[in-house]
Design a protein around this motif. Structure first.
Motif, PDB file in Angstrom:
ATOM      1  N   VAL A 124     -92.534 -44.892 -74.410  1.00 43.90           N
ATOM      2  CA  VAL A 124     -93.011 -43.856 -75.324  1.00 43.90           C
ATOM      3  C   VAL A 124     -93.070 -44.480 -76.710  1.00 43.90           C
ATOM      4  O   VAL A 124     -92.052 -44.973 -77.217  1.00 43.90           O
ATOM      5  N   PHE A 125     -94.259 -44.454 -77.319  1.00 48.88           N
ATOM      6  CA  PHE A 125     -94.474 -45.153 -78.582  1.00 48.88           C
ATOM      7  C   PHE A 125     -94.171 -44.262 -79.782  1.00 48.88           C
ATOM      8  O   PHE A 125     -94.028 -43.044 -79.675  1.00 48.88           O
ATOM      9  N   GLN A 126     -94.124 -44.899 -80.943  1.00 53.54           N
ATOM     10  CA  GLN A 126     -93.730 -44.226 -82.171  1.00 53.54           C
ATOM     11  C   GLN A 126     -94.748 -43.180 -82.617  1.00 53.54           C
ATOM     12  O   GLN A 126     -94.377 -42.065 -82.963  1.00 53.54           O
ATOM     13  N   ASP A 127     -96.015 -43.538 -82.613  1.00 49.76           N
ATOM     14  CA  ASP A 127     -97.051 -42.659 -83.148  1.00 49.76           C
ATOM     15  C   ASP A 127     -97.801 -41.994 -82.000  1.00 49.76           C
ATOM     16  O   ASP A 127     -98.632 -42.641 -81.351  1.00 49.76           O
ATOM     17  N   PRO A 128     -97.571 -40.716 -81.740  1.00 47.99           N
ATOM     18  CA  PRO A 128     -98.212 -40.071 -80.589  1.00 47.99           C
ATOM     19  C   PRO A 128     -99.713 -39.901 -80.754  1.00 47.99           C
ATOM     20  O   PRO A 128    -100.434 -39.813 -79.768  1.00 47.99           O
ATOM     21  N   TYR A 129    -100.208 -39.868 -82.000  1.00 45.98           N
ATOM     22  CA  TYR A 129    -101.653 -39.725 -82.186  1.00 45.98           C
ATOM     23  C   TYR A 129    -102.357 -41.031 -81.848  1.00 45.98           C
ATOM     24  O   TYR A 129    -103.396 -41.043 -81.196  1.00 45.98           O
ATOM     25  N   GLN A 133     -96.333 -31.645 -80.451  1.00 46.30           N
ATOM     26  CA  GLN A 133     -97.021 -31.393 -79.179  1.00 46.30           C
ATOM     27  C   GLN A 133     -97.634 -32.673 -78.624  1.00 46.30           C
ATOM     28  O   GLN A 133     -97.594 -32.914 -77.412  1.00 46.30           O
ATOM     29  N   ARG A 134     -98.181 -33.500 -79.500  1.00 43.34           N
ATOM     30  CA  ARG A 134     -98.743 -34.780 -79.040  1.00 43.34           C
ATOM     31  C   ARG A 134     -97.652 -35.662 -78.452  1.00 43.34           C
ATOM     32  O   ARG A 134     -97.868 -36.331 -77.435  1.00 43.34           O
ATOM     33  N   GLN A 135     -96.468 -35.673 -79.092  1.00 39.84           N
ATOM     34  CA  GLN A 135     -95.389 -36.498 -78.543  1.00 39.84           C
ATOM     35  C   GLN A 135     -94.909 -35.945 -77.208  1.00 39.84           C
ATOM     36  O   GLN A 135     -94.535 -36.708 -76.308  1.00 39.84           O
ATOM     37  N   ARG A 136     -94.950 -34.634 -77.015  1.00 43.50           N
ATOM     38  CA  ARG A 136     -94.600 -34.057 -75.720  1.00 43.50           C
ATOM     39  C   ARG A 136     -95.597 -34.511 -74.648  1.00 43.50           C
ATOM     40  O   ARG A 136     -95.215 -34.791 -73.509  1.00 43.50           O
ATOM     41  N   ALA A 160     -92.260 -40.456 -86.557  1.00 44.35           N
ATOM     42  CA  ALA A 160     -93.557 -40.040 -87.110  1.00 44.35           C
ATOM     43  C   ALA A 160     -93.692 -38.523 -87.183  1.00 44.35           C
ATOM     44  O   ALA A 160     -94.750 -38.026 -87.564  1.00 44.35           O
ATOM     45  N   LEU A 161     -92.623 -37.797 -86.864  1.00 35.82           N
ATOM     46  CA  LEU A 161     -92.688 -36.341 -86.798  1.00 35.82           C
ATOM     47  C   LEU A 161     -91.967 -35.709 -87.982  1.00 35.82           C
ATOM     48  O   LEU A 161     -91.086 -36.305 -88.598  1.00 35.82           O
ATOM     49  N   PRO A 195    -106.167 -34.224 -78.481  1.00 33.82           N
ATOM     50  CA  PRO A 195    -105.102 -34.565 -79.425  1.00 33.82           C
ATOM     51  C   PRO A 195    -105.251 -33.943 -80.807  1.00 33.82           C
ATOM     52  O   PRO A 195    -104.250 -33.532 -81.408  1.00 33.82           O
ATOM     53  N   HIS A 196    -106.503 -33.837 -81.330  1.00 31.57           N
ATOM     54  CA  HIS A 196    -106.674 -33.279 -82.677  1.00 31.57           C
ATOM     55  C   HIS A 196    -106.372 -31.782 -82.722  1.00 31.57           C
ATOM     56  O   HIS A 196    -106.231 -31.206 -83.806  1.00 31.57           O
TER      57      HIS A 196
END
Length: 263
Positions: free
Chosen positions: A85-90, A144-147, A169-170, A137-138
């Motif tokens: 699981v990466f740092q930036d979900p976007y 929610q993106r990280q979920r 990043a949240l 994603p947008h």
């Protein structure tokens, strides 16, 4: 579940080669949550990427569930066991792929059946529900993106998750929700975590043990209980703990704004 012995990681070729990690050694037991902490550039995320096969230049030994890994090639069996699981979900989600497409692609790559049913279950597991299935994603918040990114990692039914600053990043208000979700998922699915964070409070909350890194080297491995008590065996660990404790009132007092003018 994870054995790392004398791991060194480098970038580039001689004579311009830069070594980012020097002789790192640690083990993570099945079901354990193990943290890597240290200042920026200390090599924490580099270790995760080397384990995941994202960096070709490394030496030493990496073994997952007793299976030694070589080079930067990882087979399907590896990714059925390990996900990241990466740092930036976007940045880690394709902007033109819906949540449904992201999860369906991962499930197909892993050879899973009953795709529709599994997608609904994954969304429920991460607290989103089927109403988010066809969003992009947008159309999602950062949390929610990280979920969704966590659901994608869970799609392979792994046993080891590599978590690279999963909440940094949240917004602060969302960070606790994601950390609680990860703690619940670890308990429900019997997962093993290797978590990188610069936030000692996150590591103290999430991990059983941790390794402290400085300039690419592990300087100390200690139980999280000692971190919560503010105890470190090395001067660097002690300094890191003190820095994470926040400002001291007597230091901040002269910095009040607006300053006195003398009139």
């Amino acid at each position: 579940m994870l054995n790392v012995d004398d791991l060194s990681v480098w970038f580039g070729q001689a004579p311009d080669r830069v070594t980012a990690v020097h002789d790192a050694t640690f083990d993570v037991a099945p079901g354990e949550s193990f943290g890597l902490v240290g200042e920026s550039g200390s090599g924490k995320s580099t270790i995760l990427r080397a384990i995941a096969g994202l960096i070709p230049g490394w030496s030493g030994r990496i073994a997952v569930d007793g299976q030694a890994q070589a080079g930067d090639r990882r087979d399907r069996a590896f990714f059925r066991t390990v996900q990241m699981v990466f740092q930036d979900p976007y940045a880690s989600l394709h902007p033109r792929h819906s949540v449904d497409a992201v999860l369906a692609e991962t499930l197909r790559l892993q050879g899973m059946d009953r795709i529709d049913q599994r997608i609904v279950t994954l969304l429920d597991d991460v607290g989103l529900g089927r109403g988010f299935r066809f969003r992009y994603p947008h159309q999602l918040s950062g949390g929610q993106r990280q979920r969704v990114a966590i659901a994608r990692a869970l799609a392979a039914e792994p046993r080891l998750l590599l978590l690279d600053e999963p909440t940094s990043a949240l917004d602060v208000s969302v960070q606790a929700e994601i950390l609680n979700l990860l703690a619940d998922l670890r308990e429900e699915h019997g997962l093993t975590y290797l978590m990188v964070s610069h936030d000692l409070s996150v590591i103290a909350h999430m991990c059983d043990r941790l390794a402290v890194m400085q300039q690419g080297r592990i300087v100390e491995i200690l139980p999280a209980a000692r971190l919560r008590q503010g105890q470190g065996s090395t001067p660097y660990t002690t300094q890191l703990i003190a820095a994470s404790a926040g400002y001291k009132a007597e230091v901040a007092r002269p910095l009040r704004w607006p300053p006195k003018t003398g009139h």
